[in-house]
Motif scaffolding. Structure first.
Motif, PDB file in Angstrom:
ATOM      1  N   MET A  38     -63.894  29.351 -10.737  1.00 19.23           N
ATOM      2  CA  MET A  38     -64.332  28.069 -10.183  1.00 19.23           C
ATOM      3  C   MET A  38     -65.762  28.142  -9.665  1.00 19.23           C
ATOM      4  SD  MET A  38     -61.027  26.586  -8.152  1.00 19.23           S
ATOM      5  CE  MET A  38     -59.421  26.547  -8.949  1.00 19.23           C
ATOM      6  N   GLU A  39     -66.122  29.280  -9.085  1.00 15.12           N
ATOM      7  CA  GLU A  39     -67.474  29.426  -8.538  1.00 15.12           C
ATOM      8  C   GLU A  39     -68.530  29.465  -9.636  1.00 15.12           C
ATOM      9  OE1 GLU A  39     -66.741  31.795  -4.317  1.00 15.12           O
ATOM     10  OE2 GLU A  39     -67.131  32.931  -6.157  1.00 15.12           O
ATOM     11  N   THR A  40     -68.189  30.035 -10.770  1.00 13.49           N
ATOM     12  CA  THR A  40     -69.163  30.165 -11.859  1.00 13.49           C
ATOM     13  C   THR A  40     -69.093  29.010 -12.841  1.00 13.49           C
ATOM     14  OG1 THR A  40     -67.600  31.532 -13.127  1.00 13.49           O
ATOM     15  CG2 THR A  40     -69.170  32.677 -11.713  1.00 13.49           C
ATOM     16  N   GLY A  41     -68.015  28.229 -12.782  1.00 12.95           N
ATOM     17  CA  GLY A  41     -67.865  27.105 -13.701  1.00 12.95           C
ATOM     18  C   GLY A  41     -68.766  25.955 -13.305  1.00 12.95           C
ATOM     19  N   GLY A  42     -69.093  25.111 -14.258  1.00 10.90           N
ATOM     20  CA  GLY A  42     -69.946  23.961 -13.986  1.00 10.90           C
ATOM     21  C   GLY A  42     -69.191  22.852 -13.288  1.00 10.90           C
ATOM     22  N   LEU A  43     -69.952  21.927 -12.709  1.00 13.51           N
ATOM     23  CA  LEU A  43     -69.345  20.796 -12.019  1.00 13.51           C
ATOM     24  C   LEU A  43     -69.241  19.569 -12.915  1.00 13.51           C
ATOM     25  CD1 LEU A  43     -71.144  21.066  -8.582  1.00 13.51           C
ATOM     26  CD2 LEU A  43     -68.706  21.359  -8.989  1.00 13.51           C
ATOM     27  N   LYS A  44     -69.751  19.666 -14.122  1.00 12.25           N
ATOM     28  CA  LYS A  44     -69.776  18.481 -14.978  1.00 12.25           C
ATOM     29  C   LYS A  44     -68.914  18.650 -16.218  1.00 12.25           C
ATOM     30  CE  LYS A  44     -74.380  17.111 -13.463  1.00 12.25           C
ATOM     31  NZ  LYS A  44     -75.753  16.724 -13.850  1.00 12.25           N
ATOM     32  N   SER A  45     -67.918  19.547 -16.126  1.00 16.99           N
ATOM     33  CA  SER A  45     -67.066  19.730 -17.299  1.00 16.99           C
ATOM     34  C   SER A  45     -66.140  18.534 -17.448  1.00 16.99           C
ATOM     35  CB  SER A  45     -66.286  21.046 -17.201  1.00 16.99           C
ATOM     36  OG  SER A  45     -65.528  21.080 -16.009  1.00 16.99           O
ATOM     37  N   GLY A  46     -64.926  18.628 -16.909  1.00 13.71           N
ATOM     38  CA  GLY A  46     -64.016  17.501 -16.963  1.00 13.71           C
ATOM     39  C   GLY A  46     -63.810  16.976 -18.364  1.00 13.71           C
ATOM     40  N   GLN A  47     -63.888  17.854 -19.348  1.00 12.83           N
ATOM     41  CA  GLN A  47     -63.822  17.418 -20.730  1.00 12.83           C
ATOM     42  C   GLN A  47     -62.434  17.528 -21.338  1.00 12.83           C
ATOM     43  OE1 GLN A  47     -66.405  15.965 -22.105  1.00 12.83           O
ATOM     44  NE2 GLN A  47     -67.578  16.330 -20.246  1.00 12.83           N
ATOM     45  N   HIS A  48     -61.497  18.117 -20.585  1.00 14.05           N
ATOM     46  CA  HIS A  48     -60.159  18.305 -21.128  1.00 14.05           C
ATOM     47  C   HIS A  48     -59.293  17.094 -20.822  1.00 14.05           C
ATOM     48  CE1 HIS A  48     -61.294  22.453 -21.871  1.00 14.05           C
ATOM     49  NE2 HIS A  48     -61.691  22.536 -20.618  1.00 14.05           N
ATOM     50  N   GLY A  49     -58.522  16.678 -21.793  1.00 14.45           N
ATOM     51  CA  GLY A  49     -57.653  15.539 -21.574  1.00 14.45           C
ATOM     52  C   GLY A  49     -58.382  14.237 -21.869  1.00 14.45           C
ATOM     53  N   SER A  50     -57.653  13.144 -21.761  1.00  9.18           N
ATOM     54  CA  SER A  50     -58.208  11.835 -22.083  1.00  9.18           C
ATOM     55  C   SER A  50     -58.755  11.165 -20.835  1.00  9.18           C
ATOM     56  CB  SER A  50     -57.116  10.946 -22.709  1.00  9.18           C
ATOM     57  OG  SER A  50     -57.579   9.627 -22.842  1.00  9.18           O
ATOM     58  N   SER A  51     -60.045  10.876 -20.857  1.00  8.14           N
ATOM     59  CA  SER A  51     -60.667  10.214 -19.716  1.00  8.14           C
ATOM     60  C   SER A  51     -60.134   8.801 -19.545  1.00  8.14           C
ATOM     61  CB  SER A  51     -62.189  10.194 -19.909  1.00  8.14           C
ATOM     62  OG  SER A  51     -62.817   9.517 -18.859  1.00  8.14           O
ATOM     63  N   ASP A  52     -59.837   8.135 -20.660  1.00  8.15           N
ATOM     64  CA  ASP A  52     -59.342   6.761 -20.593  1.00  8.15           C
ATOM     65  C   ASP A  52     -57.985   6.690 -19.909  1.00  8.15           C
ATOM     66  OD1 ASP A  52     -61.608   5.899 -21.882  1.00  8.15           O
ATOM     67  OD2 ASP A  52     -60.692   5.956 -23.884  1.00  8.15           O
ATOM     68  N   ALA A  53     -57.155   7.710 -20.115  1.00  2.94           N
ATOM     69  CA  ALA A  53     -55.808   7.698 -19.544  1.00  2.94           C
ATOM     70  C   ALA A  53     -55.785   8.245 -18.122  1.00  2.94           C
ATOM     71  CB  ALA A  53     -54.865   8.513 -20.426  1.00  2.94           C
ATOM     72  N   PHE A  54     -56.914   8.686 -17.626  1.00  6.77           N
ATOM     73  CA  PHE A  54     -56.958   9.321 -16.309  1.00  6.77           C
ATOM     74  C   PHE A  54     -56.782   8.288 -15.202  1.00  6.77           C
ATOM     75  CE2 PHE A  54     -59.145  10.794 -12.509  1.00  6.77           C
ATOM     76  CZ  PHE A  54     -58.663  12.085 -12.375  1.00  6.77           C
ATOM     77  N   SER A  55     -55.966   8.637 -14.199  1.00  8.05           N
ATOM     78  CA  SER A  55     -55.767   7.793 -13.026  1.00  8.05           C
ATOM     79  C   SER A  55     -56.182   8.583 -11.790  1.00  8.05           C
ATOM     80  CB  SER A  55     -54.303   7.362 -12.904  1.00  8.05           C
ATOM     81  OG  SER A  55     -54.040   6.823 -11.624  1.00  8.05           O
ATOM     82  N   LEU A  56     -57.174   8.083 -11.059  1.00  6.98           N
ATOM     83  CA  LEU A  56     -57.644   8.783  -9.873  1.00  6.98           C
ATOM     84  C   LEU A  56     -56.562   8.832  -8.797  1.00  6.98           C
ATOM     85  CD1 LEU A  56     -60.115  10.244  -8.747  1.00  6.98           C
ATOM     86  CD2 LEU A  56     -60.871   8.051  -7.767  1.00  6.98           C
ATOM     87  N   ASN A  57     -55.790   7.752  -8.668  1.00 13.46           N
ATOM     88  CA  ASN A  57     -54.705   7.750  -7.678  1.00 13.46           C
ATOM     89  C   ASN A  57     -53.654   8.802  -8.009  1.00 13.46           C
ATOM     90  OD1 ASN A  57     -55.819   5.665  -6.161  1.00 13.46           O
ATOM     91  ND2 ASN A  57     -54.747   4.067  -7.317  1.00 13.46           N
ATOM     92  N   GLN A  58     -53.315   8.908  -9.293  1.00 17.56           N
ATOM     93  CA  GLN A  58     -52.346   9.924  -9.700  1.00 17.56           C
ATOM     94  C   GLN A  58     -52.913  11.323  -9.494  1.00 17.56           C
ATOM     95  OE1 GLN A  58     -50.920   9.489 -13.723  1.00 17.56           O
ATOM     96  NE2 GLN A  58     -49.770  11.417 -13.681  1.00 17.56           N
ATOM     97  N   PHE A  59     -54.200  11.479  -9.748  1.00 15.06           N
ATOM     98  CA  PHE A  59     -54.860  12.769  -9.539  1.00 15.06           C
ATOM     99  C   PHE A  59     -54.687  13.236  -8.094  1.00 15.06           C
ATOM    100  CE2 PHE A  59     -58.689  14.795  -7.798  1.00 15.06           C
ATOM    101  CZ  PHE A  59     -58.786  15.937  -8.581  1.00 15.06           C
ATOM    102  N   TRP A  60     -54.963  12.338  -7.140  1.00 14.64           N
ATOM    103  CA  TRP A  60     -54.847  12.719  -5.735  1.00 14.64           C
ATOM    104  C   TRP A  60     -53.404  12.954  -5.322  1.00 14.64           C
ATOM    105  CZ3 TRP A  60     -58.745  14.856  -3.860  1.00 14.64           C
ATOM    106  CH2 TRP A  60     -60.044  14.413  -4.109  1.00 14.64           C
ATOM    107  N   ALA A  61     -52.478  12.201  -5.918  1.00 12.65           N
ATOM    108  CA  ALA A  61     -51.061  12.422  -5.604  1.00 12.65           C
ATOM    109  C   ALA A  61     -50.609  13.794  -6.092  1.00 12.65           C
ATOM    110  CB  ALA A  61     -50.213  11.316  -6.248  1.00 12.65           C
ATOM    111  N   GLU A  62     -51.017  14.166  -7.306  1.00 12.97           N
ATOM    112  CA  GLU A  62     -50.638  15.473  -7.847  1.00 12.97           C
ATOM    113  C   GLU A  62     -51.326  16.608  -7.084  1.00 12.97           C
ATOM    114  OE1 GLU A  62     -51.384  15.475 -12.017  1.00 12.97           O
ATOM    115  OE2 GLU A  62     -49.934  13.880 -12.452  1.00 12.97           O
TER     116      GLU A  62
END
Length: 345
Positions: A38-62
């Motif tokens: 995590m320390e060496t990884g970039g902060l702008k990845s977020g490339q895995h999975g579908s961005s369109d299907a992403f739910s921020l509320n679900q993210f915080w719940a999980e």
């Protein structure tokens, strides 16, 4: 890969010959690897999975569920390693649960889309790193048989798990949190140098000899402090103005508009530069004052501040901002830098 800590003597001074628990040594290695990734990884990845299907509320719940699970597993680990210690199967099951949940947290962080902002990813990553780091310290405490009590290390895990409720949940909040921290640091630096100046002024002149000792300012140094303090106060004003304008813009666009989120990230990047620039400048003002260094660091700080003002003028975040205020800050920056330049030549 971290090596297993060496066995230490028991409380009576007799050697503790029992080897470190294999499940816990493996867990420590796994946690260390997660931290390093995590320390060496970039902060702008977020490339895995579908961005369109992403739910921020679900993210915080999980994420909340995972943090609660890690807190509970830390408690279980602390309890089952106290005398009489649980069997290896129980330790392995607890270690596996922690390891799998940490992987879930890492994967959640990895799928947070860049469109939600780099500042939010940074803030969330820092909280995740804090929790995993606390878990690593707990495991290392148990494996290494350190003097510190596992109960205390477990309490630290609880504290990090509970912080999730208070961390920013959107990019605007993440940027404001960082800017508010920057503002506090700038105020602290200003207060510190002003206190030192005040104490110097209150010293009886008979107790000061021009140029005597390395712990005193000369009178010319004191004169130089005037524009230097002015530049630091301008730094405080710039940050305060940025914070006020971002706080005033609480529209939905500020949370969802890609251009505004990118602008927020620009301010977050600048926040990283302001406090170090102020700290370096303030440090150079203490005796013995090296004038070329003061001039160089003052110009560096001014460049950062001008960048902040320019970004403020061109950002669509600042709806109805006070142009006169920004012009005043630019004038203050230039005026003080010019005086510093003239007094250090």
């Amino acid at each position: 890969m971290a090596s297993a800590p060496q066995a230490m003597n028991g409380p009576t001074g007799s050697p503790d010959v029992s080897p470190p628990s294999k499940p816990l040594v493996g867990l420590a290695d796994s946690l260390l690897h997660a931290i390093q990734s995590m320390e060496t990884g970039g902060l702008k990845s977020g490339q895995h999975g579908s961005s369109d299907a992403f739910s921020l509320n679900q993210f915080w719940a999980e994420m909340a569920n995972a943090f609660q699970q890690l807190s509970a597993d830390a408690t279980r680990l602390c309890v089952c390693t106290q005398p009489p210690a649980a069997d290896e199967d129980t330790l392995q099951a607890t270690a596996d649960s922690i390891d799998s949940t940490v992987k879930i947290v890492a994967s959640l962080l990895d799928v947070l889309p860049p469109r939600y902002g780099t500042a939010l990813r940074r803030s969330t990553r820092d909280s995740v790193l804090g929790l995993i780091g606390a878990l690593f310290s707990l495991v290392a405490c148990i494996v290494g048989r350190r003097d510190s009590r596992p109960q205390q290390a477990t309490g630290t895990v609880w504290e990090w798990a509970e912080k999730l409720d208070r961390i920013p949940k959107d990019n605007r909040s993440a940027v404001l949190a960082r800017l508010n921290t920057t503002q506090e640091l700038v105020v602290d630096a200003l207060d510190e140098i002003e206190d030192a100046r005040r104490q110097f002024d209150e010293t009886n002149e008979d107790d000061r000899v021009e140029g005597e000792g390395e712990g005193d300012w000369t009178e010319s140094d004191v004169a130089l402090l005037v524009p230097c303090l002015g530049l630091i106060r301008a730094s405080k004003g710039v940050v305060k103005t940025i914070v006020g304008n971002i706080e005033a813009n609480d529209t939905t666009d500020c949370l969802e508009n890609a251009e505004m989120i990118a602008s927020l990230d620009d301010f977050d990047d600048l926040a990283d530069k302001i406090s170090p620039a102020v700290d370096n400048f303030v440090f150079a003002l203490y005796p013995c004052v090296d004038r070329p260094t003061v001039m160089d660091l003052g110009c560096q700080l001014a460049a950062v501040l001008h960048g902040c003002v320019a970004l403020s003028e061109n950002s669509n975040l600042f709806v109805g901002y006070d142009q006169d205020r920004l012009e005043f800050l630019k004038t203050a920056i230039n005026h003080n830098v010019d005086k510093i330049r003239n007094m250090t030549h």
